[in-house]
Design a protein around this motif. Structure first.
Motif, PDB file in Angstrom:
ATOM      1  N   MET A 133       0.791  -1.226   0.000  1.00 38.00           N
ATOM      2  CA  MET A 133       0.000   0.000   0.000  1.00 38.00           C
ATOM      3  C   MET A 133       0.826   1.280   0.000  1.00 38.00           C
ATOM      4  O   MET A 133       0.272   2.354   0.176  1.00 38.00           O
ATOM      5  CB  MET A 133      -0.926  -0.008   1.229  1.00 38.00           C
ATOM      6  CG  MET A 133      -1.987  -1.090   1.147  1.00 38.00           C
ATOM      7  SD  MET A 133      -2.305  -1.951   2.699  1.00 38.00           S
ATOM      8  CE  MET A 133      -2.800  -0.599   3.744  1.00 38.00           C
ATOM      9  N   THR A 173       1.236   3.345   7.756  1.00 32.67           N
ATOM     10  CA  THR A 173       0.054   2.530   8.061  1.00 32.67           C
ATOM     11  C   THR A 173       0.333   1.567   9.203  1.00 32.67           C
ATOM     12  O   THR A 173      -0.562   1.229   9.971  1.00 32.67           O
ATOM     13  CB  THR A 173      -0.404   1.768   6.808  1.00 32.67           C
ATOM     14  OG1 THR A 173      -0.483   2.666   5.697  1.00 32.67           O
ATOM     15  CG2 THR A 173      -1.767   1.131   7.006  1.00 32.67           C
ATOM     16  N   GLU A 213     -10.831  -4.201   7.008  1.00 34.39           N
ATOM     17  CA  GLU A 213     -10.048  -3.167   6.318  1.00 34.39           C
ATOM     18  C   GLU A 213      -8.645  -3.676   5.990  1.00 34.39           C
ATOM     19  O   GLU A 213      -8.142  -3.489   4.881  1.00 34.39           O
ATOM     20  CB  GLU A 213      -9.970  -1.928   7.230  1.00 34.39           C
ATOM     21  CG  GLU A 213      -8.927  -0.903   6.847  1.00 34.39           C
ATOM     22  CD  GLU A 213      -9.450   0.264   6.010  1.00 34.39           C
ATOM     23  OE1 GLU A 213     -10.668   0.338   5.783  1.00 34.39           O
ATOM     24  OE2 GLU A 213      -8.630   1.098   5.584  1.00 34.39           O
ATOM     25  N   ASN A 272      -7.337  -4.402   2.206  1.00 25.47           N
ATOM     26  CA  ASN A 272      -6.267  -3.466   1.840  1.00 25.47           C
ATOM     27  C   ASN A 272      -5.003  -4.200   1.390  1.00 25.47           C
ATOM     28  O   ASN A 272      -4.394  -3.862   0.386  1.00 25.47           O
ATOM     29  CB  ASN A 272      -5.934  -2.594   3.053  1.00 25.47           C
ATOM     30  CG  ASN A 272      -6.004  -1.118   2.714  1.00 25.47           C
ATOM     31  OD1 ASN A 272      -5.807  -0.725   1.563  1.00 25.47           O
ATOM     32  ND2 ASN A 272      -6.268  -0.302   3.713  1.00 25.47           N
ATOM     33  N   LEU A 293      -3.382   2.622  -6.199  1.00 21.77           N
ATOM     34  CA  LEU A 293      -4.102   3.696  -5.522  1.00 21.77           C
ATOM     35  C   LEU A 293      -5.003   4.414  -6.513  1.00 21.77           C
ATOM     36  O   LEU A 293      -4.620   4.684  -7.647  1.00 21.77           O
ATOM     37  CB  LEU A 293      -3.094   4.717  -4.962  1.00 21.77           C
ATOM     38  CG  LEU A 293      -2.365   4.316  -3.682  1.00 21.77           C
ATOM     39  CD1 LEU A 293      -1.187   5.254  -3.467  1.00 21.77           C
ATOM     40  CD2 LEU A 293      -3.302   4.377  -2.496  1.00 21.77           C
ATOM     41  N   GLN A 322      -8.395   2.152  -2.956  1.00 21.99           N
ATOM     42  CA  GLN A 322      -7.339   2.533  -2.012  1.00 21.99           C
ATOM     43  C   GLN A 322      -7.046   4.013  -2.148  1.00 21.99           C
ATOM     44  O   GLN A 322      -6.865   4.531  -3.247  1.00 21.99           O
ATOM     45  CB  GLN A 322      -6.062   1.743  -2.308  1.00 21.99           C
ATOM     46  CG  GLN A 322      -5.901   0.543  -1.419  1.00 21.99           C
ATOM     47  CD  GLN A 322      -4.585  -0.178  -1.634  1.00 21.99           C
ATOM     48  OE1 GLN A 322      -3.765   0.229  -2.455  1.00 21.99           O
ATOM     49  NE2 GLN A 322      -4.389  -1.239  -0.896  1.00 21.99           N
ATOM     50  N   THR A 369      -2.609   4.460   4.316  1.00 24.74           N
ATOM     51  CA  THR A 369      -3.478   4.044   3.207  1.00 24.74           C
ATOM     52  C   THR A 369      -4.739   3.400   3.754  1.00 24.74           C
ATOM     53  O   THR A 369      -4.671   2.532   4.639  1.00 24.74           O
ATOM     54  CB  THR A 369      -2.753   3.022   2.302  1.00 24.74           C
ATOM     55  OG1 THR A 369      -1.472   3.533   1.985  1.00 24.74           O
ATOM     56  CG2 THR A 369      -3.539   2.778   1.033  1.00 24.74           C
ATOM     57  N   HIS A 370      -5.855   3.832   3.212  1.00 26.10           N
ATOM     58  CA  HIS A 370      -7.137   3.298   3.678  1.00 26.10           C
ATOM     59  C   HIS A 370      -8.054   3.015   2.495  1.00 26.10           C
ATOM     60  O   HIS A 370      -7.780   3.428   1.366  1.00 26.10           O
ATOM     61  CB  HIS A 370      -7.803   4.312   4.625  1.00 26.10           C
ATOM     62  CG  HIS A 370      -6.948   4.619   5.797  1.00 26.10           C
ATOM     63  ND1 HIS A 370      -6.789   3.759   6.856  1.00 26.10           N
ATOM     64  CD2 HIS A 370      -6.132   5.682   6.062  1.00 26.10           C
ATOM     65  CE1 HIS A 370      -5.943   4.277   7.722  1.00 26.10           C
ATOM     66  NE2 HIS A 370      -5.527   5.433   7.267  1.00 26.10           N
ATOM     67  N   LEU A 371      -9.125   2.323   2.793  1.00 25.12           N
ATOM     68  CA  LEU A 371     -10.095   2.020   1.745  1.00 25.12           C
ATOM     69  C   LEU A 371     -11.188   3.081   1.765  1.00 25.12           C
ATOM     70  O   LEU A 371     -11.770   3.362   2.816  1.00 25.12           O
ATOM     71  CB  LEU A 371     -10.730   0.650   1.988  1.00 25.12           C
ATOM     72  CG  LEU A 371      -9.810  -0.552   1.893  1.00 25.12           C
ATOM     73  CD1 LEU A 371     -10.560  -1.809   2.306  1.00 25.12           C
ATOM     74  CD2 LEU A 371      -9.283  -0.715   0.474  1.00 25.12           C
TER      75      LEU A 371
END
Lengths: 179, 585
Positions: B207, B212, B350, B354, B361, B433, B448-450
């Motif tokens: 990611m 993170t 998550e 992820n 991204l 992402q 980094t997140h969804l």
């Protein structure tokens, strides 16, 4: 010709009877288990050797590290982990090392170094002698007793000319390191 | 005087027996166990069959039943030291005795094959073995009391090993009930074992953001299994449903001063020098900051659900730099709970999505080339232990679309994998992402997140697999579970949510056999290919192991208790063998 056919059939039957869907790996003590066993035998002073030769080699002795078990403090400008047992010596990817250890030549070499160091160091050697009252034993009981310390009730034959050599010989032997 | 009276009155109330105020009125042995024993010995909730099989009772013979021999006033010349505080009443003891006398169960196997451990270990050696594996200490060190009972033949080695697990149970709040060196070690050992069941873990590689690691734990998937093993209220089925995630409860004598992630050849970063940022910079330098809770550090002492909305990021940055058309990044207000999953428990968590998304991204799913196929493949591999393809070509070829522009849709052998991956991945179509901020480093941590797209229910799903659908990520996230299980049953099921996918997986035997085989590998070093359950020509050893895993899978499916799987393996002849092998006649 008949012999050829017989040999082919014999070979085929052997192949068919071999396990195709299972494979086995012998499990040996990982670095955490080994560390505890050796510390019990050789006392707290043995930690310096165990750390140097065993704990810092997770790829040889196995046993995953604990990423979030690490807590780094600032000691004289250096980042020092308060919980050394959690240390990821080979980087964070150490968290993916198997908990089941395998045998390899480098492990055997490092065990030799460890066992010799433990026996050569006065404090660890004396701890072993005192813990198991070796000096109070008769000559003919010493070998059996030392073997029993590592192997418990299992039979294992060994001979050495003196106590130190015997301890090293037993210490490096693979049998007691098997799970 | 008045206060003394009140104090004495309160003391009297508090010292009264619990049963004085409760509705406890036992009618049978099970009622007694539930009230007086189960809080320390949870296995007493299990079936009569289990208790007989694990040799806690000998059907019809109370004086030879370990469970009975431990009771105070049972007059069996056994240890007679339970319960530790108050004794059971005469009536309660009689109920237990009567229950044993009326048990009518056989532990004899119906099979005529005789199996014996090769070079069997003694009971003490076997306890030593499991103690080392679970606690990293020898048996006599980890539990001298159990060791003594074993020496006196008051208990069996299997019971002794299961007691180690029992001693590591978690309370309702998720903490270890009995916190000591050995229970902590057992908890950590299993968390490490469960962690190793998942391939992906590196946030920086998967990611692009090392930050993170500070707020999401890659061991998160393992915690679902660890909690299920050690928390009796969280069953195996619970692993595959809901949107909650779990984290370790940790304690440390010191506060951390440095961040966890470290680049090679660089010094560690100090926590006080870094802040969590989000959004775009206002002037090329300043970012908005937020304060998510860092992943707990220190010694692991429990597992708990992460509170809902504890860590909410207000904005995610929508970066389309990797698309053909480069657009400047924009802020999107999301108010996203970074720990809340999509459902299906671990499947939709998550962290799991992820790490396994497999897309760059800012990429929205289009139903064709751009789909989270790696996630689908990982689900099949990691929870069912199957490698694609699982659907035979004869069944997948009807899905071939010769009019498609995508080469894999036109090819029979490609479709035999895609037919499982693609429609399953549609369940996760609405994620993308995104970064919390468009830059990190130099005192700033981004992660980094969804990002979830809210599906537009007015949009329908196309009947066939689209080549490219610009609105795909906005359509309802429905999919299909197309799969041939290990028994040869072909499944073609419409799935609307990840909870439904979890239920669908739990209907197969594959998930139970897969879990059982992983524990077998940890405890014995034996690795099993899932074809063991398909192939009809097996060696005697293979047949034995197959039957063992079938039994373990069966009890797991029935009871939902991972301890049962471990119990079956620990109680087996193969675990008893010096080299984990058996003689079969």
């Amino acid at each position: 010709m008949i012999l050829k056919i017989f040999l082919i059939l014999l070979h085929s039957s052997f192949v068919i009877s071999a396990d195709q869907h299972i494979s086995r790996s012998k499990i040996y003590l990982n670095r955490f288990q080994l560390s505890n066993v050796l510390m019990k035998h050789f006392g707290p002073e043995s930690n310096k050797f165990i750390k140097k030769y065993i704990m810092k080699r997770p790829s040889i002795f196995y046993g995953a590290c604990d990423i979030y078990g690490q807590v780094y403090q600032n000691i004289n400008g250096q980042a020092v982990n308060y919980y050394p047992l959690s240390q990821c010596y080979s980087g964070l990817n150490g968290n993916k090392i198997s908990m089941n250890a395998k045998l390899n030549k480098i492990r055997q070499a490092l065990m030799l170094k460890t066992c010799i160091s433990l026996v050569e160091d006065k404090s660890t050697y004396n701890y072993f002698l005192k813990e198991y009252q070796i000096k109070t034993l008769k000559k003919d009981q010493v070998t059996k007793s030392i073997i029993k310390i590592f192997y418990k009730d299992r039979d294992y034959s060994m001979k050495s000319s003196n106590i130190k050599d015997l301890i090293v010989e037993v210490c490096i032997s693979k049998g007691w390191q098997r799970i | 005087m008045k206060f003394t009276s009140i104090f004495l009155f309160l003391l009297l109330i508090c010292s009264c027996e619990k049963s004085y105020f409760s509705n406890y009125n036992p009618k049978n042995a099970k009622d007694v166990f539930q009230e007086k024993c189960v809080s320390c010995h949870s296995y007493l909730e299990k079936s009569d069959q289990y208790l007989v099989q694990m040799e806690y009772v000998k059907a019809g013979v109370p004086e030879k039943s370990i469970l009975y021999r431990f009771l105070k006033n049972s007059h069996t010349n056994g240890p007679e030291n339970m319960p530790p505080k108050d004794s059971l009443s005469k009536k309660e003891i009689e109920m237990i005795k009567s229950w044993i006398l009326n048990l009518n169960l056989s532990t004899q196997s119906s099979s005529k094959i005789l199996v014996n451990a090769n070079n069997p270990l003694t009971e003490l050696e076997l306890f030593n073995r499991c103690s080392l594996q679970l606690t990293n200490y020898t048996g006599i060190e980890s539990n001298p009391k159990i060791y003594e009972n074993l020496k006196l033949k008051n208990i069996t080695s299997t019971q002794a090993c299961l007691q180690i697990l029992e001693n590591s149970h978690l309370s309702i709040k998720g903490m270890l009930k009995n916190k000591n060196t050995f229970s902590k070690q057992t908890l950590l050992t299993f968390q490490k074992v469960h962690n190793n069941w998942f391939n992906e873990w590196n946030f920086f590689v998967a990611m692009s953001t090392w930050g993170t690691f500070e707020i999401l734990d890659p061991g998160s998937m393992g915690y679902f299994f660890t909690k299920s093993l050690l928390d009796k209220e969280f069953t195996f089925r619970d692993i595959f449903k809901g949107k909650r995630s779990f984290e370790g409860i940790r304690e440390s004598k010191v506060e951390p001063e440095f961040l966890l992630y470290k680049f090679k050849n660089e010094k560690r970063y100090k926590i006080k020098d870094y802040r969590f940022v989000y959004g775009l910079s206002e002037n090329g330098k300043e970012y908005k900051t937020w304060n998510p809770k860092r992943v707990p550090t220190g010694e692991l002492i429990g597992v708990k659900a992460i509170p809902v909305k504890r860590d909410v990021v207000k904005i995610l940055v929508n970066s389309k730099d990797n698309q053909k058309e480069i657009k400047p990044a924009v802020e999107q207000i999301v108010n996203k709970d970074i720990h809340l999953g999509l459902g299906g428990g671990v499947l939709g968590s998550e962290v799991y999505i992820n790490l396994n998304l497999g897309q760059e991204l800012g990429r929205s799913m289009d139903g064709g080339r751009i789909q989270p196929r790696i996630w689908a493949k990982s689900v099949i591999k990691e929870f069912l232990c199957r490698d694609l393809p699982v659907v035979p070509i004869t069944k997948s070829e009807i899905f071939v679309n010769l009019n498609s522009n995508l080469p894999f849709r036109k090819n029979k052998s490609c479709m035999s994998c895609h037919i499982t991956m693609d429609p399953m991945s549609y369940l996760v179509r609405n994620v993308e992402q995104s970064l919390s901020a468009d830059a990190g480093g130099d005192g700033m941590i981004h992660s980094t997140h969804l990002k979830f797209y809210q599906s537009n229910t007015s949009l329908k799903n196309a009947d066939k697999f689209p080549d490219k659908d610009e609105l795909f990520h906005l359509r309802p996230a429905h999919g299909k579970f197309i799969y041939q299980d290990i028994r040869g049953n072909f499944i073609n099921k419409n799935i609307k949510t990840l909870d439904d996918l979890g239920s669908a997986l739990l209907e197969t035997d594959d998930v139970y056999l897969c879990t059982a085989k992983k524990y077998l590998n940890f405890l014995t070093g034996i690795n099993v290919n899932m074809n063991l359950f398909i192939d009809k020509n097996l060696t005697k050893q293979e047949l034995y192991i197959r039957n063992l895993l079938e039994e373990a899978g069966r009890v797991l499916k029935k009871n939902g208790d991972l301890t049962d799987v471990i119990g079956v393996i620990l109680n087996s002849e193969i675990y008893r063998g010096k080299d984990f092998s058996v003689n079969i006649q």
